[in-house]
Design a protein around this motif. Structure first.
Motif, mmCIF file in Angstrom:
data_model
loop_
_atom_site.group_PDB
_atom_site.id
_atom_site.type_symbol
_atom_site.label_atom_id
_atom_site.label_comp_id
_atom_site.label_asym_id
_atom_site.label_seq_id
_atom_site.Cartn_x
_atom_site.Cartn_y
_atom_site.Cartn_z
ATOM 1 N N ASP A 6 -17.029 17.884 -2.892
ATOM 2 C CA ASP A 6 -16.028 16.819 -2.901
ATOM 3 C C ASP A 6 -14.798 17.388 -2.196
ATOM 4 O O ASP A 6 -14.034 18.135 -2.773
ATOM 5 N N TYR A 7 -14.627 17.000 -0.923
ATOM 6 C CA TYR A 7 -13.498 17.582 -0.207
ATOM 7 C C TYR A 7 -12.214 16.800 -0.440
ATOM 8 O O TYR A 7 -11.171 17.137 0.114
ATOM 9 N N GLY A 8 -12.304 15.766 -1.260
ATOM 10 C CA GLY A 8 -11.071 15.117 -1.687
ATOM 11 C C GLY A 8 -10.802 13.777 -1.059
ATOM 12 O O GLY A 8 -9.734 13.217 -1.260
ATOM 13 N N ALA A 9 -11.730 13.250 -0.307
ATOM 14 C CA ALA A 9 -11.507 11.911 0.243
ATOM 15 C C ALA A 9 -12.733 11.069 -0.025
ATOM 16 O O ALA A 9 -13.848 11.560 0.056
ATOM 17 N N GLY A 10 -12.494 9.815 -0.356
ATOM 18 C CA GLY A 10 -13.611 8.895 -0.481
ATOM 19 C C GLY A 10 -14.191 8.857 -1.875
ATOM 20 O O GLY A 10 -13.720 9.492 -2.804
ATOM 21 N N ASN A 11 -15.239 8.074 -1.946
ATOM 22 C CA ASN A 11 -15.795 7.718 -3.230
ATOM 23 C C ASN A 11 -16.931 8.649 -3.623
ATOM 24 O O ASN A 11 -18.090 8.342 -3.414
ATOM 25 N N VAL A 12 -16.595 9.811 -4.198
ATOM 26 C CA VAL A 12 -17.662 10.719 -4.618
ATOM 27 C C VAL A 12 -18.205 10.338 -5.980
ATOM 28 O O VAL A 12 -19.310 10.717 -6.329
ATOM 29 N N ALA A 48 -12.186 10.035 7.628
ATOM 30 C CA ALA A 48 -11.968 10.307 9.034
ATOM 31 C C ALA A 48 -12.326 11.769 9.311
ATOM 32 O O ALA A 48 -12.067 12.650 8.499
ATOM 33 N N PHE A 49 -12.926 11.979 10.487
ATOM 34 C CA PHE A 49 -13.445 13.300 10.855
ATOM 35 C C PHE A 49 -12.344 14.372 10.844
ATOM 36 O O PHE A 49 -12.510 15.453 10.276
ATOM 37 N N GLY A 50 -11.197 14.053 11.455
ATOM 38 C CA GLY A 50 -10.133 15.059 11.582
ATOM 39 C C GLY A 50 -9.616 15.486 10.220
ATOM 40 O O GLY A 50 -9.452 16.684 9.942
ATOM 41 N N ASN A 51 -9.387 14.507 9.368
ATOM 42 C CA ASN A 51 -8.882 14.787 8.024
ATOM 43 C C ASN A 51 -9.906 15.601 7.232
ATOM 44 O O ASN A 51 -9.551 16.562 6.543
ATOM 45 N N MET A 52 -11.163 15.231 7.368
ATOM 46 C CA MET A 52 -12.222 15.963 6.639
ATOM 47 C C MET A 52 -12.259 17.436 7.068
ATOM 48 O O MET A 52 -12.265 18.338 6.221
ATOM 49 N N MET A 53 -12.253 17.682 8.388
ATOM 50 C CA MET A 53 -12.351 19.081 8.846
ATOM 51 C C MET A 53 -11.091 19.854 8.457
ATOM 52 O O MET A 53 -11.170 21.039 8.112
ATOM 53 N N ALA A 54 -9.938 19.178 8.490
ATOM 54 C CA ALA A 54 -8.692 19.863 8.110
ATOM 55 C C ALA A 54 -8.776 20.312 6.652
ATOM 56 O O ALA A 54 -8.398 21.444 6.311
ATOM 57 N N ILE A 55 -9.309 19.452 5.790
ATOM 58 C CA ILE A 55 -9.399 19.810 4.364
ATOM 59 C C ILE A 55 -10.417 20.942 4.158
ATOM 60 O O ILE A 55 -10.165 21.882 3.403
ATOM 61 N N LEU A 56 -11.554 20.853 4.847
ATOM 62 C CA LEU A 56 -12.555 21.928 4.702
ATOM 63 C C LEU A 56 -11.958 23.269 5.144
ATOM 64 O O LEU A 56 -12.200 24.305 4.514
ATOM 65 N N LEU A 61 -13.679 26.453 3.175
ATOM 66 C CA LEU A 61 -15.099 26.196 2.895
ATOM 67 C C LEU A 61 -15.983 26.242 4.142
ATOM 68 O O LEU A 61 -17.215 26.223 4.035
ATOM 69 N N VAL A 62 -15.353 26.300 5.315
ATOM 70 C CA VAL A 62 -16.132 26.143 6.552
ATOM 71 C C VAL A 62 -17.170 27.259 6.709
ATOM 72 O O VAL A 62 -18.354 26.994 6.953
ATOM 73 N N LYS A 63 -16.757 28.499 6.560
ATOM 74 C CA LYS A 63 -17.698 29.621 6.784
ATOM 75 C C LYS A 63 -18.849 29.594 5.769
ATOM 76 O O LYS A 63 -20.003 29.835 6.116
ATOM 77 N N PRO A 93 -10.298 14.288 18.771
ATOM 78 C CA PRO A 93 -10.487 15.184 19.909
ATOM 79 C C PRO A 93 -9.836 16.545 19.640
ATOM 80 O O PRO A 93 -8.744 16.624 19.076
ATOM 81 N N GLY A 94 -10.552 17.590 20.008
ATOM 82 C CA GLY A 94 -9.987 18.936 19.859
ATOM 83 C C GLY A 94 -10.282 19.586 18.524
ATOM 84 O O GLY A 94 -10.023 20.767 18.334
ATOM 85 N N ILE A 95 -10.793 18.804 17.583
ATOM 86 C CA ILE A 95 -11.086 19.385 16.258
ATOM 87 C C ILE A 95 -12.578 19.698 16.171
ATOM 88 O O ILE A 95 -13.419 18.850 16.477
ATOM 89 N N LYS A 96 -12.852 20.919 15.765
ATOM 90 C CA LYS A 96 -14.261 21.348 15.735
ATOM 91 C C LYS A 96 -14.948 20.919 14.444
ATOM 92 O O LYS A 96 -14.371 21.035 13.357
#
Ligand code: 1PR
Length: 524
Positions: A6-12, A48-56, A61-63, A93-96
């Protein structure tokens, strides 16, 4: 034991409830170590993709996620949990991304409403235990504006048609992910989750579909207008042109949690709750509504929308809450979409004064965090007749139903506070502006038609639908199954909502679907 990210967004909560309904326990990821120790990991996501990756990234948690995936350990990604597996997304754009699968996430570039919201089929491309038990004709719930484009076609588990044929799930070894939401796809979705929780070693052969393309179904939505009655009980009510009182009392048509469950069992494709006095109460003080949502999402596995009172608010102690705080509480309590009524009108008026997109309105802030698909605008218009389009500075239509003085034109005046206050803004402009600000869907009511059983306002629906590219829910006036056919054959509305006929058991949902089958694509 399922470990849930649960990365903190949406309906888990819905995913947790769906897994628990299958007799499995769930533990939440709090740190990277929880991922390392997981037996089976589920990564659901909306937003949203950018927000999700920023939180991870922030949570470190990414590695751990990448290592888990590389080790080919049991993984199920859902929606954003699928998109995260790829290298990057046009959405940010620009976010991996996690870069586990070579390929990108692209926005739909099609001539249909975006986001795709609703029930669509899957073309199964290879055998898999995850899809055991499917016959090939089933529909699952999708809600997304972006789709993955893998470089390696071997990972494609299913595709779906929506303007184009896109990849709707992938599988490589133990790594599986779906664009659709099993936790929102009724009993079928639950069976898919069960297949992940207790995987069989046998992989069902690929079922043969009767047609080579899947089709998005028109949705039938049950709506529950909820408020406290004079005794202080939260009840489902229903108005006649928004007047919910009869002989002085608020009409009581049942308990919200019970009715929502009944509609789920009867085949509703979505359930919507509208807290109709939300404009004067504050939902975070009016906790019963949050409770209704929590209770409902334990047993109802189709999408839930909630509206009413989503706005900035200062409580009696001077504490400030933003509309985003309110929405967050709703999402965390089981809502998949929130709907904004009165505040959307005020936001659109502000925008029209300056023409500046500030990023500060509730529509923009909530859609930034939770994605456009999570923000519905509930419009409460009323017909105003005029003699000529030049009489008012609004979007005017020529009507087949002349006014009391024979007027041949009308416009649809937006109202706020449950129809109590008319504004100098028309519904077509409101819808158009809200789409521009990031709304993902329009719930189009009509005060003149509400509760009349006389059919939907086709002219209004066509006027609004022509002004936007996002899906439109036709609402107000349904009195028979034929009215649903009329709205789907005479307008491009993606879904139709009704309240009174379902509450009073005049026309059951199943009867609407039986009538529509063979005529219109629906989910059986
Ligand atoms: O303004 O953001 O607090 O949201 C309040 C929400 O409550 C809005 O979405 C607004 O539409 C709704 N609402 C406010 N007052 C009423 C009322 O009825 N007095 N209900 C109300 C709106 C419309 C539909 C209804 C359909 C179908 N109800 O939800 O269910 O018209 O009815 P039918 O099939 O019986 O014709 P905010």
């Amino acid at each position: 034991m399922i470990t849930l990210l649960d990365y903190g967004a949406g309906n888990v909560l819905s995913v947790i409830n769906a897994i628990q309904s299958q007799g499995e326990t769930v533990t939440l990821v709090k740190s990277a170590a929880d991922i390392e120790n997981a037996e089976r990991l589920v990564f659901p996501g909306v937003g949203a993709f950018g927000n999700m990756m920023a939180i991870l990234q922030q949570k470190g948690l990414v590695k751990a996620l990448q290592a888990y995936l590389e080790a080919d350990r049991p993984f199920l990604g859902i929606c954003m949990g699928l998109q995260a597996l790829f290298e990057d997304s046009e959405e940010a754009p620009g976010i991996k991304g996690l870069g586990f699968f070579p390929g990108r996430v692209k926005r739909f570039d099609i001539n249909l409403a975006v986001p795709q919201i609703g029930w669509n089929g899957i073309n199964i491309k290879k055998p898999s235990a995850l899809l055991n038990g499917l016959q090939g004709e089933e529909k699952f719930y999708f809600v997304h504006s972006y789709h993955v484009v893998p470089e390696d076609s071997d990972i494609i588990l299913t595709t779906t048609n929506y303007g184009i044929e896109f990849v709707s799930s992938v599988k490589k070894g133990n790594i599986q992910a779906t664009q659709f939401h099993p936790e929102k796809s009724g009993t079928l979705g639950l069976s898919l989750l069960r297949n992940f929780i207790n995987p069989s070693t046998a992989e069902a052969p690929i079922p043969i579909r009767q047609s080579d393309k899947t089709v998005l179904a028109k949705r039938i939505i049950a709506c529950l207008d909820v408020r406290s009655n004079d005794q202080g009980d939260l009840v489902v009510t229903k108005g006649d042109q928004y007047d919910v009182r009869e002989d002085g009392d608020v009409r009581n048509l049942g308990q919200p949690v019970d009715l929502a469950r009944r509609y789920y069992e009867e085949g509703a494709d979505e359930v919507t709750f509208l807290n109709i006095t939300g404009f004067r109460d504050f939902p975070l003080e009016d906790m019963p509504m949050i409770d209704v949502l929590k209770q409902t999402s334990k047993n109802v596995f189709v999408p839930l929308t909630i509206g009413g009172g989503i706005k900035d608010y200062t409580d009696k102690n001077g504490k400030q809450y933003s509309a985003l705080d309110v929405a967050t509480e709703y999402f965390r309590s089981g809502a998949d979409k929130i709907s904004i009524g009165s505040d959307a009108v005020l936001i659109a008026e502000d925008y029209l004064k300056t023409g500046i997109i500030t990023g500060q309105s509730a529509i923009e802030k909530i859609s930034y965090v939770y994605g456009n698909q999570a923000v519905v605008i509930s419009v409460d218009p009323r017909r105003v007749y005029v003699n000529s389009p030049d009489d008012v500075p609004h979007e005017v239509i020529e009507t087949q139903f002349p006014g009391p003085q024979g007027e041949k034109f009308c416009w649809y005046q937006c109202t706020i506070k449950g129809g109590r206050e008319g504004r100098e803004l028309d519904a077509v402009t409101l819808a158009h502006v809200c789409e521009k600000l990031g709304a993902g869907e329009i719930l189009l009511n009509c005060i003149d038609k509400d509760g009349t059983n006389s059919g939907f306002d086709i002219e209004l629906i066509n006027a609004v639908k022509n002004a936007v590219t996002i899906p439109v829910i036709a609402s107000s006036g349904a009195g028979s199954a034929e009215h649903f056919y009329q709205v789907f054959s005479e307008t491009e509305a993606e879904s139709a909502l009704a309240a009174g006929i379902f509450h009073r058991r005049e026309v059951p949902i199943a009867a609407v679907k039986t009538y529509l089958s063979e005529k219109v694509e629906i989910r059986q």
